[in-house]
Every structure is written in structure tokens, then in C-alpha cells.
Write a protein that holds these residues in place. Structure first.
Motif, PDB file in Angstrom:
ATOM      1  N   ALA A 198      65.081  70.598  73.102  1.00 45.75           N
ATOM      2  CA  ALA A 198      66.115  70.329  74.102  1.00 45.75           C
ATOM      3  C   ALA A 198      67.077  71.504  74.235  1.00 45.75           C
ATOM      4  CB  ALA A 198      66.891  69.078  73.701  1.00 45.75           C
ATOM      5  N   THR A 199      67.894  71.448  75.284  1.00 47.16           N
ATOM      6  CA  THR A 199      69.043  72.339  75.417  1.00 47.16           C
ATOM      7  C   THR A 199      70.254  71.557  74.933  1.00 47.16           C
ATOM      8  OG1 THR A 199      68.078  73.536  77.264  1.00 47.16           O
ATOM      9  CG2 THR A 199      70.480  73.592  77.068  1.00 47.16           C
ATOM     10  N   SER A 200      70.852  72.027  73.843  1.00 50.38           N
ATOM     11  CA  SER A 200      71.948  71.305  73.210  1.00 50.38           C
ATOM     12  C   SER A 200      73.239  72.081  73.423  1.00 50.38           C
ATOM     13  CB  SER A 200      71.646  71.154  71.713  1.00 50.38           C
ATOM     14  OG  SER A 200      72.663  70.445  71.059  1.00 50.38           O
ATOM     15  N   LEU A 201      74.195  71.427  74.074  1.00 50.77           N
ATOM     16  CA  LEU A 201      75.470  72.083  74.344  1.00 50.77           C
ATOM     17  C   LEU A 201      76.381  71.920  73.133  1.00 50.77           C
ATOM     18  CD1 LEU A 201      77.328  71.891  77.731  1.00 50.77           C
ATOM     19  CD2 LEU A 201      78.615  71.944  75.624  1.00 50.77           C
ATOM     20  N   MET A 202      77.029  73.006  72.776  1.00 53.73           N
ATOM     21  CA  MET A 202      77.935  72.990  71.626  1.00 53.73           C
ATOM     22  C   MET A 202      79.299  73.438  72.123  1.00 53.73           C
ATOM     23  SD  MET A 202      77.175  75.144  68.213  1.00 53.73           S
ATOM     24  CE  MET A 202      78.361  75.151  66.887  1.00 53.73           C
ATOM     25  N   PHE A 203      80.326  72.643  71.889  1.00 54.75           N
ATOM     26  CA  PHE A 203      81.655  72.901  72.448  1.00 54.75           C
ATOM     27  C   PHE A 203      82.646  73.237  71.348  1.00 54.75           C
ATOM     28  CE2 PHE A 203      85.666  70.802  74.247  1.00 54.75           C
ATOM     29  CZ  PHE A 203      86.050  71.938  74.939  1.00 54.75           C
ATOM     30  N   GLU A 204      83.331  74.365  71.544  1.00 55.25           N
ATOM     31  CA  GLU A 204      84.266  74.828  70.522  1.00 55.25           C
ATOM     32  C   GLU A 204      85.613  74.130  70.590  1.00 55.25           C
ATOM     33  OE1 GLU A 204      85.536  78.907  71.126  1.00 55.25           O
ATOM     34  OE2 GLU A 204      85.795  79.225  68.984  1.00 55.25           O
ATOM     35  N   GLY A 205      85.979  73.656  71.771  1.00 59.68           N
ATOM     36  CA  GLY A 205      87.379  73.280  72.003  1.00 59.68           C
ATOM     37  C   GLY A 205      87.707  71.817  71.781  1.00 59.68           C
ATOM     38  N   VAL A 206      88.754  71.380  72.461  1.00 61.90           N
ATOM     39  CA  VAL A 206      89.258  70.013  72.333  1.00 61.90           C
ATOM     40  C   VAL A 206      89.263  69.348  73.718  1.00 61.90           C
ATOM     41  CG1 VAL A 206      90.667  70.549  70.314  1.00 61.90           C
ATOM     42  CG2 VAL A 206      91.664  70.788  72.584  1.00 61.90           C
ATOM     43  N   PRO A 207      89.229  68.001  73.749  1.00 63.59           N
ATOM     44  CA  PRO A 207      89.090  67.307  75.039  1.00 63.59           C
ATOM     45  C   PRO A 207      90.287  67.453  75.962  1.00 63.59           C
ATOM     46  CG  PRO A 207      89.078  65.738  73.186  1.00 63.59           C
ATOM     47  CD  PRO A 207      89.096  67.104  72.600  1.00 63.59           C
ATOM     48  N   ALA A 215      93.295  67.053  80.298  1.00 60.86           N
ATOM     49  CA  ALA A 215      92.428  65.940  79.930  1.00 60.86           C
ATOM     50  C   ALA A 215      91.171  65.841  80.803  1.00 60.86           C
ATOM     51  CB  ALA A 215      93.210  64.624  79.970  1.00 60.86           C
ATOM     52  N   GLY A 216      90.956  66.844  81.655  1.00 60.38           N
ATOM     53  CA  GLY A 216      89.742  66.853  82.462  1.00 60.38           C
ATOM     54  C   GLY A 216      88.670  67.784  81.883  1.00 60.38           C
ATOM     55  N   ARG A 217      88.944  68.369  80.721  1.00 62.13           N
ATOM     56  CA  ARG A 217      88.054  69.411  80.190  1.00 62.13           C
ATOM     57  C   ARG A 217      86.610  68.929  79.984  1.00 62.13           C
ATOM     58  NH1 ARG A 217      85.999  74.324  79.464  1.00 62.13           N
ATOM     59  NH2 ARG A 217      86.406  75.294  77.471  1.00 62.13           N
ATOM     60  N   PHE A 218      86.420  67.761  79.404  1.00 60.34           N
ATOM     61  CA  PHE A 218      85.052  67.262  79.183  1.00 60.34           C
ATOM     62  C   PHE A 218      84.287  67.189  80.507  1.00 60.34           C
ATOM     63  CE2 PHE A 218      85.262  64.517  75.012  1.00 60.34           C
ATOM     64  CZ  PHE A 218      85.347  65.675  74.265  1.00 60.34           C
ATOM     65  N   TYR A 250      77.455  62.455  74.991  1.00 58.20           N
ATOM     66  CA  TYR A 250      77.585  61.582  73.807  1.00 58.20           C
ATOM     67  C   TYR A 250      78.930  61.857  73.157  1.00 58.20           C
ATOM     68  CZ  TYR A 250      75.536  59.407  69.507  1.00 58.20           C
ATOM     69  OH  TYR A 250      75.224  58.603  68.431  1.00 58.20           O
ATOM     70  N   THR A 251      79.791  60.856  73.095  1.00 55.65           N
ATOM     71  CA  THR A 251      81.123  61.072  72.522  1.00 55.65           C
ATOM     72  C   THR A 251      81.586  59.836  71.757  1.00 55.65           C
ATOM     73  OG1 THR A 251      83.276  62.067  73.014  1.00 55.65           O
ATOM     74  CG2 THR A 251      82.566  60.305  74.478  1.00 55.65           C
ATOM     75  N   ALA A 252      82.849  59.847  71.313  1.00 59.91           N
ATOM     76  CA  ALA A 252      83.373  58.773  70.467  1.00 59.91           C
ATOM     77  C   ALA A 252      84.389  57.928  71.225  1.00 59.91           C
ATOM     78  CB  ALA A 252      84.043  59.378  69.236  1.00 59.91           C
ATOM     79  N   PRO A 253      84.487  56.647  70.897  1.00 61.29           N
ATOM     80  CA  PRO A 253      85.462  55.771  71.561  1.00 61.29           C
ATOM     81  C   PRO A 253      86.886  56.307  71.505  1.00 61.29           C
ATOM     82  CG  PRO A 253      83.945  54.443  70.279  1.00 61.29           C
ATOM     83  CD  PRO A 253      83.626  55.887  69.967  1.00 61.29           C
ATOM     84  N   THR A 254      87.257  56.953  70.404  1.00 61.08           N
ATOM     85  CA  THR A 254      88.633  57.435  70.298  1.00 61.08           C
ATOM     86  C   THR A 254      88.922  58.480  71.375  1.00 61.08           C
ATOM     87  OG1 THR A 254      90.316  58.238  68.770  1.00 61.08           O
ATOM     88  CG2 THR A 254      88.114  59.195  68.533  1.00 61.08           C
ATOM     89  N   ALA A 255      87.937  59.322  71.680  1.00 59.27           N
ATOM     90  CA  ALA A 255      88.114  60.320  72.747  1.00 59.27           C
ATOM     91  C   ALA A 255      88.192  59.614  74.096  1.00 59.27           C
ATOM     92  CB  ALA A 255      86.953  61.312  72.733  1.00 59.27           C
ATOM     93  N   ILE A 256      87.350  58.611  74.294  1.00 58.69           N
ATOM     94  CA  ILE A 256      87.369  57.866  75.557  1.00 58.69           C
ATOM     95  C   ILE A 256      88.737  57.218  75.764  1.00 58.69           C
ATOM     96  CG2 ILE A 256      86.341  55.933  76.837  1.00 58.69           C
ATOM     97  CD1 ILE A 256      83.716  56.529  75.235  1.00 58.69           C
ATOM     98  N   ARG A 257      89.257  56.590  74.704  1.00 57.12           N
ATOM     99  CA  ARG A 257      90.560  55.921  74.839  1.00 57.12           C
ATOM    100  C   ARG A 257      91.683  56.920  75.088  1.00 57.12           C
ATOM    101  NH1 ARG A 257      88.433  52.595  70.523  1.00 57.12           N
ATOM    102  NH2 ARG A 257      89.380  54.067  69.094  1.00 57.12           N
ATOM    103  N   ALA A 258      91.627  58.055  74.400  1.00 56.58           N
ATOM    104  CA  ALA A 258      92.676  59.063  74.572  1.00 56.58           C
ATOM    105  C   ALA A 258      92.661  59.595  76.007  1.00 56.58           C
ATOM    106  CB  ALA A 258      92.484  60.199  73.577  1.00 56.58           C
ATOM    107  N   LEU A 259      91.467  59.831  76.548  1.00 55.48           N
ATOM    108  CA  LEU A 259      91.385  60.375  77.908  1.00 55.48           C
ATOM    109  C   LEU A 259      91.742  59.313  78.943  1.00 55.48           C
ATOM    110  CD1 LEU A 259      88.225  62.620  77.492  1.00 55.48           C
ATOM    111  CD2 LEU A 259      90.633  63.277  77.428  1.00 55.48           C
TER     112      LEU A 259
END
Ligand code: WTA
Length: 634
Positions: free
Chosen positions: A311-320, A325-328, A341-350
Motif C-alpha cells: 500500500a501507499t501509507s501516509l505518515m504525518f508529522e504534525g498535529v490535527p 482544525a482543518g489540517r486533517f 483512520y483516527t481516534a475518537p479523541t481527535a474526532i471530538r476535539a475537531l
């Protein structure tokens, strides 16, 4: 060749039935799609008593030959790792399968030259840069065991992990770029060495920002100086299927974090199989997992699973949230991400930042969006589905653990029924059950509720905990006779879909980070004025759970905000910022049973503001303290 890809729910059902009726035949078929230097003699040998679990015994392989070499004929120019840097203005890096192969080989040669060989432990303390993935794979290439420590842990926590596994080397970066901050990384490694890491001979330093760092000629070596001139071919070490691939430390309900051990063959088969099926990855897709490689999600679903599947796997250095808050969503649009693929805590924060940050980005390439790490509440699930999935993209809520190595209960892309807050059905090969917490008997039929356990081994189950097999046995294989106990409680609905409720042990899940309450208490107790403490989780809107600490201080100590700040600083120093208490309540005593055990149930209820449903407190040794705790709640 790739493992079987499920193409419909009926197909899932027939594969699942096959995996239960003939597990060995099922997994032998999947395993045979990989490159083995020598085929296995036995598919499976196991008992959950000792435990002793061996998959593909006698098989010889190197996992990197399956991640890299075997793709060169067909996809050498395809991007393997797509690196998106912290600052949106900086160019992304496309590392092809050929380039990744060569970089891994060069680094493998460098490590060998520095005296690292099969079975040696190498600790990583790095930000999310390609060199982390490259050198993790380089370890696997030469048969060294990697132990990645999340770069948010403190020097003390790093030293503890380095020493537990007697690591010979630490690989780190100079600095970590996080949003508009530059965080010193090498200086924390230096601090860990000052605490004492006698096994470490070399610190290999990757230059990330180039800013100044302290340097000690006796052990510091620049990564680029050692790696750049190396040959781009590196013969892979031949590994037994059951040789250790890596150690990853995780928190449990008691004592120090333990090193979960995964081995080469089974982990390879299961991470690839689960990646391919849960995300329904198709050739050419761009897949992005936002986890950090310091956690199991990054190991299995940024590095190994995707690369095993070409696969092509994206790797992100930064923060959401940087620059906003539109970075993702900006990154999803920019790279035409197909699986996210992300975590609920990121979803809630955004979600809390407002819907406008999701607007104006083209998310039409998304085919599957996933969640991992903690229970996802209904509101966050609905928001994710609507604003990111535009109501059409399937959500996969994937339940699994560091110990399980790969995803265990989840939808298979859009092929499975979806129900908010329900992870759904087990993957083929996974045999979960619910167990009554009093009788320890399996609950038959639906609906049902109980402790979540697994009845039969799967290829990527943990094999042991590093240096302490008895601990592995006690933690996972003793609570429920004959089964693997997960530490989670769950429910099954009338259709047999699973909903994970959360931990039933003394583990809290803060922003998807697993922490043992005992571990946090030990850190708090390091403060000289603390006499005793008790830590519980409480519901937190963004983090899922927050940390609530009840603290008894010595006579004469000022129980005030200054002391609170000092206690927080102590926890940061002992574990790291992820473990710092959100709330600290000073108390004169803790509710205890007559046998001297802290009654955590009461502490949890008070912290959650549920003081009306405390239940019977009369059996306490000191029932009078309950009133004080309720009145002093912070
Ligand atoms: C929790 C992360 C509900 C659970 C891969 C588990 C979840 C612990 C989910 C493992 C989910 C993980 N729904 N809860 N989809 N995924 N958990 O080891 O309590 O960091 O036991 O592994 O996270 O955390 P770990």
C-alpha cells in the motif's frame, strides 16, 4: 500474492465459519501468500495455561522481505511512504518502494556496523519522521528487536523502558516539530542516560531541525554520517517464525508498564490480513492512519500491515489543529486519501472546533473511515459519518489492543452492518465471548453482557511479556480459565454485534492513551509532600476519560494550587504530560475496606458526579470520609 480479500457480508460469514471450523487450514492458506524462506512444520501449537502459543513453527522468513523486496518487481516506483510534514507549506516526501528498500538496507548496514545484531534490543525515541519507519524496518531486517517509546514520555519513563529490555542503542532525533513548537528530543535522551542506562552503547541521532544539541563523542553518532555512505543492499537475517520482532510497552492495572512481545510470522500474517479486509484496500489507494508509531496502531497500521500489502501509507508529522482544525481534511484532500483512520479523541476535539473547519475540502476520495483506541460515543460517530464521511462512507470502529497485535472486532469496510458505538463482528479467526464476572462462565445467546474474552489463539496474539512470563500468565490467562482476558467489558446486541463498554480493570484511557492508575499514583507519590494518593478515570468530553486524583498530603503542607502545580510537574517528570491529572482533590483520608483496600468504586462515582448512586458505604472502615469527599469534589 495477498491474503484473501472479503467481498461481501456473505463472504465474510463463510470465511468466518471456515476460520472457526478449521483454524489451521484457514491460516495456512493466508500464510502461504507470503514469501517464506522455509515453510513451517506446524501451523499452530498452543495452550492458554502456561501460556505457550506458537504459530508457523519451523517457518523461516524475514518480514522486511515481505514488506519490501517482494514488491520491487511490480511496484518499485509506487509510493510506499508518503510523508506529510508538520508545516503545510513544506513539501511532502514521496518515498517509493525502491527508495524505501534502499534506505532500509543502508540503515541495516549502519546498524550492523555499529555492532547491532540478531536479538539485540534497540530503543526508539523519535518524532513521526520517515527515518523512524526506516530504522524500525532496518532493525527487523537484521533481526534486531525494536522497542519504540512514544516521544511524549519523560526521561524517567524512557530510562525505565530502556533498562527493562537492556537496549544496546537508542535512536532519536535532535528535535520534534509539533505545530508551532520545537521540542527537544535528544536532550531527553541525555537526561535518561544521566538517570542511568548502563546497557546503552550508542545514541544514533537523526538530524531533524538541525538546531543545536549537546554532544558526547563517547556515544553520540549522527545518523546521516553513518547511513549515507552504506551499500543499498543488505542481506536480510533469516528469522524463525517465533523469533521476537518487537517489544512495545503498555500499561496494565498493576505495577510498571510491561513489554508486550510480538513475533515475526504470526504478526506478519495477521496485520496484513486485517489491514486488507478492514480497510478494503485496493491497489493504488492512498491510506492514512494518524496514529503515532510509538503506539501499536502505528506499528501495525502505518508500518507493517500497509507495507506488507504493497500500500501507499501516509505518515504525518504534525498535529490535527495546526495551523488550524482543518489540517486533517486539508491533507486528505491534498493527497486524495482513500482510507482514513483516527481516534475518537481527535474526532471530538475537531468536532468541538466547529463544522466550518471541515468545509471547503474535497473529501470525495474517501472510501472507508476508521476509529480506534477507545469507545466512540454516538455524537462523535454521527459527526464523523456526516461531516467527514458525507453520510455515504462506511465507518469502521476497530476494537483491539497492544496485546492483540491487530484489529479484532470491526466492520469489513462497507460490507458489514454499521451501528453507532458498536464495533460489530469479530474478524475471521477471532473467537470472542462474554463471560459472567461472578461465575466466570460464558454467556450464551443474545443479547448478553460481560467480560470480553477470546477463546482461541489468533496469529498476532502476544507471546509473553518481556523478561516476565509469569506476569503475562497472571494478567491475561488466569482471570478466566482457558481464555485470553482483554480487561474490557462489552455487550452483544440481539444480532450478535459487539459494543465495547470500556476497561473493567484499573486502566484508564485518556485521549486513547492507556495508563494504569497505579502507575499515576506511584508518580504522584514521588512528590515529597504526598502521603498517599488514589487515581480514577472520570468522563471527559474531549479526552474520553480524564484523570482524577485524590491526594493526602503531610501535615503542614499547603493544600493549594501551588502544590497542585507541583504534583502535576512531578507526574510530567515521572511519566510524561499524557499522564498529568486533570483534577486534584486534597483529602484527609481515602475510603477503605476493613482489609485496607481502597474502595475505588466510590472514588469513581464521586469523580463522575454520581454521588447519588454510591450504594452501600456502611461496610467501609471509615464511612465518615465519604461526606468529606463529596463536599470537596473539584
Ligand atoms: C480500548 C489500541 C472501544 C480498549 C489499539 C482496549 C477501544 C484498549 C477500541 C487498548 C474501540 C481500543 N472501542 N474501546 N474501537 N479500541 N479500545 O493497547 O479499552 O493502546 O482494551 O491499543 O483501548 O489500548 P491499546
Amino acid at each position: 500474492m495477498l491474503p484473501t480479500q472479503i467481498t461481501s457480508f456473505e463472504h465474510y460469514q463463510s470465511e468466518y465459519a471456515r476460520s472457526v471450523n478449521d483454524p489451521e487450514g484457514f491460516w495456512a492458506k493466508q500464510a502461504s501468500t507470503f514469501n517464506w524462506r522455509k515453510k513451517w512444520d506446524h501451523v499452530l501449537e498452543w495452550n492458554f495455561e502456561e501460556p505457550n502459543i506458537k504459530w508457523f513453527q519451523g517457518g523461516k522468513l524475514n518480514i522486511t522481505e515481505n514488506c519490501l523486496d517482494r514488491h520491487l518487481a511490480t511496484r518499485s516506483q509506487q509510493t510506499a511512504l508518503l510523508f506529510e510534514p508538520n508545516a503545510p507549506g513544506d513539501p511532502a516526501r514521496h518515498i517509493s518502494y525502491r527508495e524505501l528498500y534502499e534506505e532500509v538496507c543502508k540503515t541495516g548496514n549502519a546498524l550492523r556496523e555499529l555492532g547491532i545484531g540478531k536479538g539485540d534490543r534497540v530503543c526508539f525515541y523519535m518524532p513521526m519522521v520517515p527515518e523512524l519507519a526506516i530504522s524500525v524496518l532496518a532493525c527487523a531486517r537484521i533481526g534486531a528487536i525494536h522497542s519504540v517509546v512514544f516521544a511524549g514520555f519523560s526521561a524517567q519513563a524512557l530510562a525505565d523502558r530502556v533498562n527493562d529490555a537492556d537496549c544496546k542503542m537508542i535512536i532519536c532525533s535532535d528535535y520534534n516539530k509539533r505545530g508551532n513548537k520545537n521540542i527537544g528530543v535528544k536532550e531527553i535522551v541525555d537526561e535518561a542516560l544521566a538517570i542511568g542506562c548502563p546497557s546503552v552503547q550508542t545514541v544514533l541521532v537523526h538530524r531533524n531541525t538541525g538546531e543545536e544539541i549537546a554532544w558526547d563523542e563517547s556515544y553520540d553518532v549522527w545518523y546521516h554520517e553513518k547511513v549515507d555512505g552504506q551499500a543499498a543492499e543488505c542481506p536480510a537475517e533469516e528469522m524463525d517464525a517465533e523469533d521476537v520482532l518487537f517489544i512495545l510497552y503498555t500499561s496494565g492495572s498493576t505495577g510498571k508498564p510491561k513489554g508486550v512481545v510480538h513475533t515475526c510470522g504470526g504478526y506478519m500474517v495477521y496485520t496484513a490480513y486485517s489491514f486488507l479486509n478492514v480497510f478494503q484496500y485496493q491497489p493504488g489507494d492512498v491510506y492514512w492512519c494518524t496514529a503515532d508509531i510509538g503506539w501499536i496502531t502505528g506499528h501495525s497500521y502505518i508500518v507493517y500491515g500497509p507495507l506488507l500489502c504493497g500500500a501507499t501509507s501516509l505518515m504525518f508529522e504534525g498535529v490535527p489543529t495546526y495551523p488550524d482544525a482543518g489540517r486533517f481534511w486539508e491533507v486528505c484532500a491534498k493527497h486524495k486519501v482513500n482510507q482514513f483512520y483516527t481516534a475518537p479523541t481527535a474526532i471530538r476535539a475537531l468536532m468541538a472546533q466547529g463544522d466550518e473547519f471541515t468545509e471547503g475540502y474535497d473529501l470525495s476520495h474517501l472510501k472507508v473511515i476508521g476509529s480506534v483506541g477507545e469507545p466512540i460515543n454516538e455524537e462523535a460517530w454521527e459527526w464523523y459519518k456526516k461531516h467527514i464521511g458525507k453520510d455515504t462512507v462506511p465507518v469502521v470502529d476497530t476494537w483491539w489492543q497492544t496485546e492483540t497485535g491487530g484489529m479484532m472486532i470491526s466492520g469489513m469496510g462497507g460490507h458489514s452492518p454499521q451501528k453507532p458505538t458498536f464495533a460489530g463482528y469479530p474478524l475471521p479467526g477471532i473467537q470472542p465471548c462474554l463471560v459472567d464476572k461472578n461465575t466466570m462462565q460464558e454467556e450464551e445467546g443474545n443479547p448478553a453482557a460481560g467480560l470480553l474474552a477470546i477463546k482461541f489463539p489468533w496469529p498476532s496474539i502476544l507471546r509473553t511479556t518481556w523478561g516476565d512470563h509469569l506476569r503475562c500468565k497472571h494478567t491475561y490467562f488466569s482471570t478466566i480459565p482457558g481464555m485470553y482476558f482483554t480487561g474490557d467489558g462489552a455487550r452483544r446486541d440481539a444480532d450478535g454485534m459487539y459494543r465495547i463498554i470500556g476497561r473493567v480493570d484499573d486502566v484508564v484511557n485518556v485521549s486513547g492513551h492507556r495508563l494504569g492508575t497505579a502507575e499515576v499514583e506511584n508518580a504522584i507519590d514521588e512528590h515529597p509532600q504526598v502521603v498517599e494518593s488514589a487515581v480514577v478515570g472520570y468522563p471527559h468530553d474531549i479526552k474520553g476519560q480524564g484523570i482524577y486524583a485524590y491526594v493526602i498530603v503531610g501535615a503542614g503542607a499547603g493544600a493549594d494550587d501551588a502544590l497542585r502545580a507541583e504534583i502535576v510537574a512531578t507526574v510530567r517528570q515521572e511519566i510524561g504530560p499524557i499522564a498529568k491529572p486533570d483534577k486534584i482533590q486534597f483529602v484527609s483520608a481515602l475510603p477503605k475496606t476493613r482489609s485496607g483496600k481502597i474502595m475505588r468504586r466510590i472514588l469513581r462515582k464521586i469523580a463522575a458526579g454520581e454521588q447519588d448512586s454510591l450504594g452501600d458505604v456502611s461496610t467501609l472502615l471509615n464511612p465518615e470520609v465519604v461526606e468529606e469527599l463529596i463536599l470537596g469534589r473539584v
